[in-house]
Design a protein around this motif. Structure first.
Motif, mmCIF file in Angstrom:
data_model
loop_
_atom_site.group_PDB
_atom_site.id
_atom_site.type_symbol
_atom_site.label_atom_id
_atom_site.label_comp_id
_atom_site.label_asym_id
_atom_site.label_seq_id
_atom_site.Cartn_x
_atom_site.Cartn_y
_atom_site.Cartn_z
ATOM 1 N N GLY A 143 0.791 -1.222 0.000
ATOM 2 C CA GLY A 143 0.000 0.000 0.000
ATOM 3 C C GLY A 143 0.825 1.276 0.000
ATOM 4 N N TYR A 144 2.164 1.140 -0.028
ATOM 5 C CA TYR A 144 3.040 2.317 0.002
ATOM 6 C C TYR A 144 4.168 2.137 -1.008
ATOM 7 C CZ TYR A 144 0.771 3.306 4.473
ATOM 8 O OH TYR A 144 -0.158 3.555 5.452
ATOM 9 N N ARG A 145 4.594 3.265 -1.571
ATOM 10 C CA ARG A 145 5.725 3.212 -2.502
ATOM 11 C C ARG A 145 6.506 4.508 -2.417
ATOM 12 N NH1 ARG A 145 5.471 3.570 -8.418
ATOM 13 N NH2 ARG A 145 3.215 3.454 -8.164
ATOM 14 N N ILE A 146 7.833 4.393 -2.283
ATOM 15 C CA ILE A 146 8.705 5.563 -2.308
ATOM 16 C C ILE A 146 8.972 5.920 -3.770
ATOM 17 C CG2 ILE A 146 10.967 6.489 -1.705
ATOM 18 C CD1 ILE A 146 10.981 4.591 0.700
ATOM 19 N N VAL A 147 8.638 7.143 -4.160
ATOM 20 C CA VAL A 147 8.792 7.550 -5.554
ATOM 21 C C VAL A 147 9.939 8.539 -5.754
ATOM 22 C CG1 VAL A 147 6.371 7.123 -6.106
ATOM 23 C CG2 VAL A 147 7.062 9.390 -5.272
ATOM 24 N N LYS A 148 10.468 9.064 -4.652
ATOM 25 C CA LYS A 148 11.574 10.012 -4.771
ATOM 26 C C LYS A 148 12.316 10.058 -3.449
ATOM 27 C CE LYS A 148 12.541 14.894 -5.745
ATOM 28 N NZ LYS A 148 11.962 16.216 -6.049
ATOM 29 N N HIS A 149 13.619 10.147 -3.521
ATOM 30 C CA HIS A 149 14.391 10.332 -2.289
ATOM 31 C C HIS A 149 15.578 11.237 -2.584
ATOM 32 C CE1 HIS A 149 16.598 7.018 -4.193
ATOM 33 N NE2 HIS A 149 17.641 7.325 -3.426
ATOM 34 N N ARG A 150 15.993 11.965 -1.583
ATOM 35 C CA ARG A 150 17.104 12.899 -1.718
ATOM 36 C C ARG A 150 17.750 13.110 -0.358
ATOM 37 N NH1 ARG A 150 14.692 18.585 -3.422
ATOM 38 N NH2 ARG A 150 16.859 19.183 -3.070
#
Length: 405
Positions: free
Chosen positions: A335-342
């Protein structure tokens, strides 16, 4: 008569390469229920129907499916083009859709009178008249002679918008003197709160339109372009409905709305909250804090939640960047997804190589920010600098308006 005001559908929008087509379908299903429940007579969509000037075939199919779903409830529909839309693409099927009581004004016609649409009620006589004004491009507002200086062009753009709305109100007054008139518009009004997902328009938003220039003839002005729902201070009720879906993480806390006008009760709209179909989450902190926050996620919506992750540390450390990548790669929560990280290092020097090491990616940079940084290395007088920025804004707008995917 009951009228719904919405705008900025942005069909075909991707958020960090993630399709929002499911979100839009759920919005349309909810909208159909509202149209049926409230017995809506007229739906106004004030620009930016699509996200791209040349939308994909799937985005076009989704658009037509949405219109056909709404038509089941015998609701008249009027759509106008926005700065994201191609006038030619929107206008192409207008004759066919008009047979279904759907009117489209993709771009400003040669005669403003063609934007004036009378809407009849059950009695067969016009109950309201709509000045369906689309996004007004520079070519609609300024002649070559207007471009002598930067300030001249700003003033010509503002004057062009004002004159167009005035001309539309005069046509309504002369042709339908006893019928209340509403206007649609897609523009940037002075003082409005913006988000990251809106393109700058009309000379980089510098030609912001003063709402007092709308005049006092129209009973209601239905605006599009600004994605955050808000009222505009004007002589008559003037509102941005906002986008029905959050189109960037900067909009994740906005309460998305649709506006309902019941002419029997006056012209002040009722604000109706749109359900949240998908959460957008922004999580920041040290490595340990990020891990704890990601592990504690629990609340879910109907659609998968999208997450932006930002590592915040005092000192630059290559190992922390490696650990961040590992944390993101190993994240697996239904139910969750990381789409960007910095990563942001608070005491990091800001040289070009340092910015790269801090994890800032090309996609994080806006073209205008890069351009302003570039010209900042040169010495220009103020007027010359304004001219250069104005030229860049116009070129950027042309690029954004090209009919390419």
């Amino acid at each position: 008569m009951k009228i719904l005001h919405t705008a900025d559908w942005h069909i075909g929008k991707k958020l960090h390469k993630n399709e929002l087509s499911e979100d839009f379908d759920l919005f349309i299903d909810w909208l159909c229920q509202l149209v049926e429940k409230e017995k809506i007579d007229l739906l106004l969509v004030s620009g930016d129907v699509f996200d791209l000037a040349n939308p994909s075939s799937e985005a076009r199919r989704q658009y037509y499916r949405a219109l056909m779903k709404l038509k089941k409830y015998e609701c008249k529909i009027i759509l106008t083009g926005g700065n994201h839309d191609s006038p030619a693409m929107l206008d192409a099927p207008k004759e066919v859709l008009r047979e279904l009581d759907i009117d489209i004004i993709g771009g400003l016609p040669e005669s403003v009178e063609e934007t004036i649409i009378a809407v009849t009620g059950k009695s067969g006589v016009p109950e309201v008249v709509i000045a369906a004004l689309p996004f007004l491009r520079d070519s609609d507002l300024r002649s070559a002679a207007d471009g002598i200086t930067y300030d001249d062009r700003l003033e010509a753009t503002r004057k062009g918008i004002k004159n167009t709305f005035f001309e539309a109100s005069e046509i309504c007054r002369l042709k339908y003197p006893n019928t209340p008139a509403l206007a649609m518009g897609h523009l940037f009004a002075a003082g409005m709160e913006t988000s990251e997902s809106e393109r700058e328009i009309q000379i980089g938003n510098q030609a912001a339109f003063e709402a007092s220039h709308f005049g006092d003839y129209f009973k209601y002005i239905a605006l599009g372009h600004i994605h955050k729902p808000q009222r505009v201070t004007a002589a008559v009720p003037t509102f941005y409905s906002g986008s029905p879906l959050p189109l960037s993480f900067s909009e994740r806390k906005d309460e998305k709305r649709i506006l309902l006008i019941d002419t029997d009760n006056g012209w002040e709209p009722e604000s109706i909250r749109i359900p949240v179909f998908r959460n957008l989450l922004k999580i920041s902190g040290t490595l340990n804090e990020l891990q704890e926050k990601l592990e504690s996620l629990s609340e879910k919506q109907k659609l998968e939640s999208l997450i932006e992750v930002e590592l915040l540390e005092e000192q630059y450390d290559a190992m922390k960047l490696f650990n961040l990548d590992e944390l993101v790669s190993n994240f697996n929560k239904p139910g969750y997804r990381i789409v960007k990280h910095r990563a942001t290092f608070l005491k990091q020097l800001k040289g070009a190589s340092d910015v790269y090491e801090a994890g800032i990616k090309l996609e994080d940079l806006k073209p205008k920010d890069v351009f302003l940084e570039l010209i900042g290395n040169h010495e220009y007088d103020e007027d010359t600098k304004k001219e250069i920025i104005s030229a860049f804004d116009e070129l950027l707008h042309e690029v954004n308006s090209e009919e390419t995917l």
